[in-house]
Design a protein around this motif. Structure first.
Motif, PDB file in Angstrom:
ATOM      1  N   LEU A 258      -4.873 -11.732   7.228  1.00 56.73           N
ATOM      2  CA  LEU A 258      -3.806 -12.465   6.541  1.00 56.73           C
ATOM      3  C   LEU A 258      -2.473 -12.315   7.268  1.00 56.73           C
ATOM      4  CD1 LEU A 258      -2.642 -14.076   4.168  1.00 56.73           C
ATOM      5  CD2 LEU A 258      -2.381 -11.896   2.940  1.00 56.73           C
ATOM      6  N   ILE A 259      -2.145 -11.096   7.680  1.00 54.05           N
ATOM      7  CA  ILE A 259      -0.876 -10.876   8.380  1.00 54.05           C
ATOM      8  C   ILE A 259      -0.883 -11.610   9.715  1.00 54.05           C
ATOM      9  CG2 ILE A 259       0.596  -9.132   9.457  1.00 54.05           C
ATOM     10  CD1 ILE A 259       0.608  -9.264   6.345  1.00 54.05           C
ATOM     11  N   GLY A 260      -2.042 -11.676  10.370  1.00 57.31           N
ATOM     12  CA  GLY A 260      -2.126 -12.439  11.609  1.00 57.31           C
ATOM     13  C   GLY A 260      -1.834 -13.909  11.385  1.00 57.31           C
ATOM     14  N   LYS A 261      -2.291 -14.464  10.245  1.00 53.26           N
ATOM     15  CA  LYS A 261      -2.003 -15.855   9.920  1.00 53.26           C
ATOM     16  C   LYS A 261      -0.507 -16.051   9.658  1.00 53.26           C
ATOM     17  CE  LYS A 261      -5.057 -18.479   8.657  1.00 53.26           C
ATOM     18  NZ  LYS A 261      -5.887 -19.545   9.279  1.00 53.26           N
ATOM     19  N   LEU A 280      -7.873  -3.503   4.486  1.00 60.19           N
ATOM     20  CA  LEU A 280      -7.726  -3.647   3.038  1.00 60.19           C
ATOM     21  C   LEU A 280      -8.160  -5.049   2.607  1.00 60.19           C
ATOM     22  CD1 LEU A 280      -6.638  -2.464   0.331  1.00 60.19           C
ATOM     23  CD2 LEU A 280      -4.435  -3.522   0.924  1.00 60.19           C
ATOM     24  N   PRO A 281      -9.178  -5.194   1.732  1.00 62.40           N
ATOM     25  CA  PRO A 281      -9.660  -6.529   1.350  1.00 62.40           C
ATOM     26  C   PRO A 281      -8.606  -7.293   0.552  1.00 62.40           C
ATOM     27  CG  PRO A 281     -11.248  -4.813   0.768  1.00 62.40           C
ATOM     28  CD  PRO A 281      -9.974  -4.121   1.112  1.00 62.40           C
ATOM     29  N   ILE A 282      -8.425  -8.552   0.914  1.00 66.37           N
ATOM     30  CA  ILE A 282      -7.433  -9.410   0.278  1.00 66.37           C
ATOM     31  C   ILE A 282      -8.118 -10.693  -0.198  1.00 66.37           C
ATOM     32  CG2 ILE A 282      -5.347 -10.790   0.682  1.00 66.37           C
ATOM     33  CD1 ILE A 282      -4.676  -7.924   0.646  1.00 66.37           C
ATOM     34  N   SER A 283      -7.751 -11.137  -1.395  1.00 65.38           N
ATOM     35  CA  SER A 283      -8.237 -12.421  -1.904  1.00 65.38           C
ATOM     36  C   SER A 283      -7.074 -13.174  -2.518  1.00 65.38           C
ATOM     37  CB  SER A 283      -9.337 -12.219  -2.954  1.00 65.38           C
ATOM     38  OG  SER A 283     -10.492 -11.634  -2.375  1.00 65.38           O
ATOM     39  N   THR A 291       6.833 -16.842   5.085  1.00 62.49           N
ATOM     40  CA  THR A 291       6.621 -15.418   5.327  1.00 62.49           C
ATOM     41  C   THR A 291       7.040 -14.558   4.146  1.00 62.49           C
ATOM     42  OG1 THR A 291       6.947 -15.743   7.701  1.00 62.49           O
ATOM     43  CG2 THR A 291       7.168 -13.493   6.868  1.00 62.49           C
ATOM     44  N   ASP A 292       8.245 -14.744   3.641  1.00 71.53           N
ATOM     45  CA  ASP A 292       8.754 -13.899   2.550  1.00 71.53           C
ATOM     46  C   ASP A 292       7.893 -14.024   1.297  1.00 71.53           C
ATOM     47  OD1 ASP A 292      10.776 -13.081   4.206  1.00 71.53           O
ATOM     48  OD2 ASP A 292      12.273 -14.455   3.393  1.00 71.53           O
ATOM     49  N   ARG A 293       7.470 -15.234   1.006  1.00 72.41           N
ATOM     50  CA  ARG A 293       6.676 -15.465  -0.201  1.00 72.41           C
ATOM     51  C   ARG A 293       5.346 -14.730  -0.127  1.00 72.41           C
ATOM     52  NH1 ARG A 293       5.251 -21.583  -2.296  1.00 72.41           N
ATOM     53  NH2 ARG A 293       3.855 -21.035  -4.028  1.00 72.41           N
ATOM     54  N   VAL A 294       4.704 -14.769   1.015  1.00 66.52           N
ATOM     55  CA  VAL A 294       3.419 -14.077   1.164  1.00 66.52           C
ATOM     56  C   VAL A 294       3.605 -12.568   1.067  1.00 66.52           C
ATOM     57  CG1 VAL A 294       1.511 -13.581   2.731  1.00 66.52           C
ATOM     58  CG2 VAL A 294       2.385 -15.909   2.521  1.00 66.52           C
ATOM     59  N   LEU A 295       4.597 -12.040   1.764  1.00 72.86           N
ATOM     60  CA  LEU A 295       4.792 -10.591   1.765  1.00 72.86           C
ATOM     61  C   LEU A 295       5.171 -10.074   0.385  1.00 72.86           C
ATOM     62  CD1 LEU A 295       6.569 -10.023   5.205  1.00 72.86           C
ATOM     63  CD2 LEU A 295       4.143  -9.891   4.630  1.00 72.86           C
ATOM     64  N   GLN A 296       5.924 -10.867  -0.367  1.00 72.25           N
ATOM     65  CA  GLN A 296       6.256 -10.471  -1.738  1.00 72.25           C
ATOM     66  C   GLN A 296       4.993 -10.432  -2.600  1.00 72.25           C
ATOM     67  OE1 GLN A 296       9.245 -13.271  -3.008  1.00 72.25           O
ATOM     68  NE2 GLN A 296      10.781 -12.488  -1.562  1.00 72.25           N
ATOM     69  N   ALA A 297       4.110 -11.411  -2.415  1.00 72.37           N
ATOM     70  CA  ALA A 297       2.866 -11.438  -3.184  1.00 72.37           C
ATOM     71  C   ALA A 297       1.980 -10.247  -2.832  1.00 72.37           C
ATOM     72  CB  ALA A 297       2.132 -12.751  -2.923  1.00 72.37           C
ATOM     73  N   VAL A 298       1.880  -9.929  -1.559  1.00 68.32           N
ATOM     74  CA  VAL A 298       1.071  -8.790  -1.127  1.00 68.32           C
ATOM     75  C   VAL A 298       1.659  -7.495  -1.654  1.00 68.32           C
ATOM     76  CG1 VAL A 298       0.334  -7.462   0.895  1.00 68.32           C
ATOM     77  CG2 VAL A 298       0.163  -9.964   0.921  1.00 68.32           C
ATOM     78  N   GLN A 299       2.964  -7.378  -1.599  1.00 65.77           N
ATOM     79  CA  GLN A 299       3.628  -6.166  -2.086  1.00 65.77           C
ATOM     80  C   GLN A 299       3.365  -5.963  -3.576  1.00 65.77           C
ATOM     81  OE1 GLN A 299       7.910  -6.172  -1.628  1.00 65.77           O
ATOM     82  NE2 GLN A 299       7.996  -3.937  -1.598  1.00 65.77           N
ATOM     83  N   ALA A 301       0.840  -7.286  -5.446  1.00 63.98           N
ATOM     84  CA  ALA A 301      -0.565  -7.202  -5.843  1.00 63.98           C
ATOM     85  C   ALA A 301      -1.302  -6.014  -5.250  1.00 63.98           C
ATOM     86  CB  ALA A 301      -1.285  -8.505  -5.459  1.00 63.98           C
ATOM     87  N   TYR A 302      -0.856  -5.537  -4.096  1.00 64.52           N
ATOM     88  CA  TYR A 302      -1.641  -4.523  -3.391  1.00 64.52           C
ATOM     89  C   TYR A 302      -0.876  -3.227  -3.151  1.00 64.52           C
ATOM     90  CZ  TYR A 302      -4.926  -8.313  -2.804  1.00 64.52           C
ATOM     91  OH  TYR A 302      -5.809  -9.334  -3.049  1.00 64.52           O
ATOM     92  N   HIS A 303       0.243  -3.079  -3.798  1.00 66.48           N
ATOM     93  CA  HIS A 303       0.987  -1.817  -3.808  1.00 66.48           C
ATOM     94  C   HIS A 303       1.288  -1.302  -2.404  1.00 66.48           C
ATOM     95  CE1 HIS A 303       0.220  -1.930  -8.043  1.00 66.48           C
ATOM     96  NE2 HIS A 303      -1.088  -1.776  -7.888  1.00 66.48           N
ATOM     97  N   VAL A 304       2.004  -2.104  -1.660  1.00 60.41           N
ATOM     98  CA  VAL A 304       2.494  -1.704  -0.345  1.00 60.41           C
ATOM     99  C   VAL A 304       4.009  -1.862  -0.337  1.00 60.41           C
ATOM    100  CG1 VAL A 304       0.359  -2.346   0.838  1.00 60.41           C
ATOM    101  CG2 VAL A 304       2.210  -4.027   0.609  1.00 60.41           C
ATOM    102  N   ASP A 305       4.660  -1.177   0.593  1.00 63.24           N
ATOM    103  CA  ASP A 305       6.101  -1.320   0.791  1.00 63.24           C
ATOM    104  C   ASP A 305       6.343  -2.213   1.994  1.00 63.24           C
ATOM    105  OD1 ASP A 305       7.182   0.191  -1.311  1.00 63.24           O
ATOM    106  OD2 ASP A 305       6.783   2.069  -0.237  1.00 63.24           O
ATOM    107  N   VAL A 306       7.239  -3.176   1.868  1.00 63.41           N
ATOM    108  CA  VAL A 306       7.614  -4.077   2.947  1.00 63.41           C
ATOM    109  C   VAL A 306       9.071  -3.815   3.305  1.00 63.41           C
ATOM    110  CG1 VAL A 306       7.820  -6.473   3.693  1.00 63.41           C
ATOM    111  CG2 VAL A 306       5.968  -5.803   2.134  1.00 63.41           C
ATOM    112  N   ALA A 307       9.303  -3.397   4.547  1.00 61.64           N
ATOM    113  CA  ALA A 307      10.656  -3.075   5.011  1.00 61.64           C
ATOM    114  C   ALA A 307      11.079  -4.084   6.072  1.00 61.64           C
ATOM    115  CB  ALA A 307      10.700  -1.657   5.573  1.00 61.64           C
ATOM    116  N   TYR A 308      12.191  -4.757   5.826  1.00 61.42           N
ATOM    117  CA  TYR A 308      12.706  -5.761   6.749  1.00 61.42           C
ATOM    118  C   TYR A 308      13.723  -5.117   7.681  1.00 61.42           C
ATOM    119  CZ  TYR A 308      10.563  -9.348   3.790  1.00 61.42           C
ATOM    120  OH  TYR A 308       9.675 -10.124   3.090  1.00 61.42           O
ATOM    121  N   GLY A 309      13.390  -5.006   8.952  1.00 62.91           N
ATOM    122  CA  GLY A 309      14.308  -4.486   9.940  1.00 62.91           C
ATOM    123  C   GLY A 309      14.890  -5.605  10.779  1.00 62.91           C
ATOM    124  N   PRO A 310      15.870  -5.323  11.617  1.00 63.35           N
ATOM    125  CA  PRO A 310      16.495  -6.378  12.422  1.00 63.35           C
ATOM    126  C   PRO A 310      15.545  -6.979  13.455  1.00 63.35           C
ATOM    127  CG  PRO A 310      17.290  -4.206  13.077  1.00 63.35           C
ATOM    128  CD  PRO A 310      16.501  -4.001  11.835  1.00 63.35           C
TER     129      PRO A 310
END
Length: 324
Positions: A258-261, A280-283, A291-299, A301-310
């Motif tokens: 998914l991240i590759g897509k 980690l299996p994703i459905s 990009t932001d919309r997908v990462l927010q959904a993954v964060q 639903a799957y309990h991960v932290d997403v950190a935006y760096g420069p």
């Protein structure tokens, strides 16, 4: 001599022997063993055999026959490819030399590479009239030769609408996976070094791994190839691949896929900071062009932290799980 050159020389020698007026039947088992030894043997032999019967080689030999090197020899008419089989020894040697030169050198000179940047799609019309639509961050190498049509998907995703030609098969390679067609419309998604997804929208294709055919896909069929294993997938309901509208439907696919897509649309690298997250299996159905919309959904639903760096986006396991 490289291994590839050795295979080409051996294939040319077999073609020369097989196309002589008299062939020693005792050599048949040796030929069968050589063909069975490697998928590459069969592929090179098929290419050379097609070229041996091509009009281009006939014309070239005709020029040699009319030249001074055979001026003293009785004229041998060469009007059709089949007549090559009975050419004098010097012309037969010239034919083999031409085969080797064309097969080893021409593909190098005639390879065209097409690329797209992150978030950029592209449509190209190939020399044979086939059309390819490329997703973002995609690289495709193409060879359109008189006797074959090859494409190699180095990364990314592409939709192929192949012009029908009975004589020249169109092959698409993605890692160890090969898709073989005559004329059809299909999509190839290289999701990783050993992972590829194929979907057919018109016609039929043959999907194989390492030169061996494993599965025939027809309109509406899909397949997933992972680590050399081919498996059928649910039928394709759409008339075009979802990436064209920026979507991806996942069913127990690794988060790394998914991240590759998503990466195909993101200018910043997206890094998975924990190896376990790769598998980690994703459905779900994801708008991968956002990009932001997908990462927010993954964060969420799957309990991960997403950190935006420069310079990059980092994804890590959640340090402290949320309370229900």
């Amino acid at each position: 001599m490289t291994r590839e050159s050795q295979i080409a020389e051996e294939a040319a020698a077999w073609i020369d022997r097989l196309n002589q007026p008299a062939f020693d039947a005792a050599a048949g088992p040796d030929f069968d063993a050589w063909m069975a030894a490697s998928p590459r043997h069969r592929e090179v032999f098929t290419d050379l055999q097609a070229l041996w019967h091509s009009e281009a080689l006939v014309a070239a030999l005709g020029e040699i026959e009319r030249g001074p090197i055979v001026a003293a020899a009785p004229p041998v008419p060469i009007a059709r490819p089949r007549r090559i089989w009975r050419t004098p020894p010097r012309l037969a040697a010239a034919a083999c030399a031409m085969l080797l030169a064309i097969v080893l050198i021409l593909p190098i000179l005639s390879t065209t590479t097409y690329r797209t940047g992150a978030g950029k799609s592209r449509s190209v019309v190939l020399a044979d009239g086939s059309r390819v639509d490329m997703s973002g961050d995609t690289e495709l190498r193409v060879q359109i030769l008189p006797w074959k049509r090859n494409a190699e998907l180095m990364r990314g995703e592409a939709y192929f609408d192949v012009r029908h030609e009975r004589a020249r098969i169109f092959r698409v390679a993605s890692g160890t996976t090969t898709v073989r067609v005559l004329g059809t419309a299909f999509n190839v998604d290289r999701q990783g070094p050993t992972r590829t997804a194929v979907a057919v929208y018109r016609g039929a294709v043959e999907v194989g791994v390492a030169g061996e055919a494993d599965l025939v896909l027809r309109k509406g069929d899909g397949a997933r190839i992972v680590d050399g294993h081919v498996s059928a997938q649910p039928r394709v309901a759409d008339t075009a691949p979802e990436w064209k509208s920026g979507w991806f439907e996942a069913s127990d696919v690794p988060l790394g896929v998914l991240i590759g897509k998503v990466q195909r649309y993101s200018a910043r690298p997206i890094l998975l900071r924990d190896a376990a997250l790769q598998t980690l299996p994703i459905s779900g159905r994801f708008h991968v062009s956002d990009t932001d919309r997908v990462l927010q959904a993954v964060q969420a639903a799957y309990h991960v932290d997403v950190a935006y760096g420069p310079n990059a986006i980092a994804i890590r396991p959640e340090i402290q799980p949320r309370l229900p």
